[in-house]
Scaffold this motif. Structure first.
Motif, mmCIF file in Angstrom:
data_model
loop_
_atom_site.group_PDB
_atom_site.id
_atom_site.type_symbol
_atom_site.label_atom_id
_atom_site.label_comp_id
_atom_site.label_asym_id
_atom_site.label_seq_id
_atom_site.Cartn_x
_atom_site.Cartn_y
_atom_site.Cartn_z
ATOM 1 N N CYS A 183 68.988 11.650 55.818
ATOM 2 C CA CYS A 183 69.771 11.188 56.963
ATOM 3 C C CYS A 183 71.166 10.766 56.527
ATOM 4 O O CYS A 183 71.366 10.334 55.385
ATOM 5 C CB CYS A 183 69.090 10.002 57.633
ATOM 6 N N VAL A 184 72.112 10.881 57.437
ATOM 7 C CA VAL A 184 73.458 10.358 57.237
ATOM 8 C C VAL A 184 73.764 9.395 58.375
ATOM 9 O O VAL A 184 73.098 9.413 59.416
ATOM 10 C CB VAL A 184 74.516 11.481 57.185
ATOM 11 N N VAL A 223 71.068 7.981 48.502
ATOM 12 C CA VAL A 223 71.506 9.128 47.712
ATOM 13 C C VAL A 223 72.985 8.922 47.453
ATOM 14 O O VAL A 223 73.767 8.760 48.397
ATOM 15 C CB VAL A 223 71.265 10.461 48.450
ATOM 16 N N ARG A 224 73.359 8.912 46.202
ATOM 17 C CA ARG A 224 74.728 8.538 45.825
ATOM 18 C C ARG A 224 75.530 9.735 45.340
ATOM 19 O O ARG A 224 74.991 10.693 44.788
ATOM 20 C CB ARG A 224 74.708 7.459 44.745
ATOM 21 N N ARG A 225 76.822 9.607 45.563
ATOM 22 C CA ARG A 225 77.792 10.495 44.921
ATOM 23 C C ARG A 225 78.786 9.574 44.211
ATOM 24 O O ARG A 225 79.600 8.927 44.860
ATOM 25 C CB ARG A 225 78.504 11.384 45.932
ATOM 26 N N ILE A 245 77.314 5.679 48.592
ATOM 27 C CA ILE A 245 76.082 6.131 49.236
ATOM 28 C C ILE A 245 76.461 7.158 50.304
ATOM 29 O O ILE A 245 77.177 6.841 51.252
ATOM 30 C CB ILE A 245 75.327 4.951 49.865
ATOM 31 N N VAL A 246 76.001 8.391 50.133
ATOM 32 C CA VAL A 246 76.379 9.466 51.050
ATOM 33 C C VAL A 246 75.258 9.828 52.017
ATOM 34 O O VAL A 246 75.483 10.496 53.028
ATOM 35 C CB VAL A 246 76.819 10.724 50.280
ATOM 36 N N VAL A 276 71.356 10.150 61.602
ATOM 37 C CA VAL A 276 71.115 11.511 62.074
ATOM 38 C C VAL A 276 70.380 12.273 60.978
ATOM 39 O O VAL A 276 70.792 12.249 59.811
ATOM 40 C CB VAL A 276 72.431 12.235 62.411
ATOM 41 N N TYR A 277 69.308 12.930 61.347
ATOM 42 C CA TYR A 277 68.544 13.724 60.391
ATOM 43 C C TYR A 277 69.269 15.044 60.125
ATOM 44 O O TYR A 277 69.542 15.815 61.054
ATOM 45 C CB TYR A 277 67.158 14.024 60.941
#
Length: 265
Positions: free
Chosen positions: A106-107, A208-210, A214-215, A114-115
């Protein structure tokens, strides 16, 4: 009311209001229903519906209208350019197969999650969610992880404007409680939400990181009778964190700095 810019085209806003009136709960709508949902007159709603039908985004079926496959074109370019879902999907498929549960990515979009990827459980009975599904960020494990990644001014603004809703008796009921949950998710590196959005449903999410940003949030959804919260923390969280680490590695290369950690109960 905030004054709109001189360039603002009100008819464009209304056209999108009509399209967004169609939801999983309202897949077929009449002119009167659209008029009510969008706060338009019936005549205006009918003109927008007929125009969108002529353009191929809606289909008329008797007195009702419904979205067509062409409506997917609006978001297709965004999803095609967003490489993260393509990177994440194989890892989430592998995790779903190992856990026998539904996994997702999700973001954050405004006040919602939002999936962008959803891998259903291999089991016949699984959580029914599709790409594009939205939920209020505050009510989900993914949202609390993503909110925890916001700069403090943005998080504070969110907390000042969000409207809480009691979906179940277990839903957070105050901004103070929500803030504590977001802070806890940030501190421990994961979030678990049990039966706050829907009875019988438990979700756990990790960031989930970039780099240090956290992205997205990776998630596992499961029915509460399948595993206790303690079992999820012990057995699911470490595997979810490893999947998130692999996604981050494929998406942006080796990450320096933060590494996912799991603390046993």
């Amino acid at each position: 009311m905030e004054e709109q810019a001189a360039y603002f085209v009100k008819s464009v806003e209304k056209a999108f209001d009509v399209l967004l009136a169609f939801t999983p709960e309202h897949q077929r709508l009449t002119v009167s229903q659209v008029a009510t949902l969008t706060d338009m007159t019936r005549a205006s709603a009918r003109r927008f519906l007929m125009t969108l039908a002529d353009l191929g985004y809606l289909r008329a079926d008797g007195p009702a209208f419904e979205l067509t496959a062409r409506s997917l074109d609006i978001g297709r370019s965004f999803l095609a350019g967003l490489t993260l879902p393509g990177v994440a999907e194989p890892h989430l498929k592998d995790l779903a197969a190992r856990l026998n549960e539904t996994t997702a990515l999700c973001v954050l979009d405004g006040a919602d999650v939002v999936y962008v990827v959803c891998v259903p459980s291999p089991r016949l009975l699984s959580v029914s969610i599709t790409v594009g599904t939205r939920f209020p960020a505050w009510a989900t494990s993914m949202g609390r992880v993503l909110l925890g990644g916001l700069p403090e001014p943005e998080l504070q603004q969110y907390l000042e404007t969000v409207q809480l809703h009691r979906y179940t008796q277990r839903s957070v009921s105050s901004i103070e409680q929500l803030r504590a949950e977001v802070d806890a998710a940030r501190d421990r590196g994961w979030s678990m939400v049990s039966e706050e959005l829907e009875e019988g449903l438990r979700g756990v999410a990790v960031p989930v990181r970039r780099g240090n940003d956290i992205v997205a949030a990776a998630n596992v959804s499961l029915q509460t009778h399948r595993a206790s919260a303690e079992d999820v923390e012990r057995a699911v969280v470490p595997q979810l964190q490893e999947a998130a680490r692999r996604i981050a590695l494929d998406y942006s290369g080796p990450v320096t700095g933060h590494r996912p950690t799991h603390r046993s109960a």
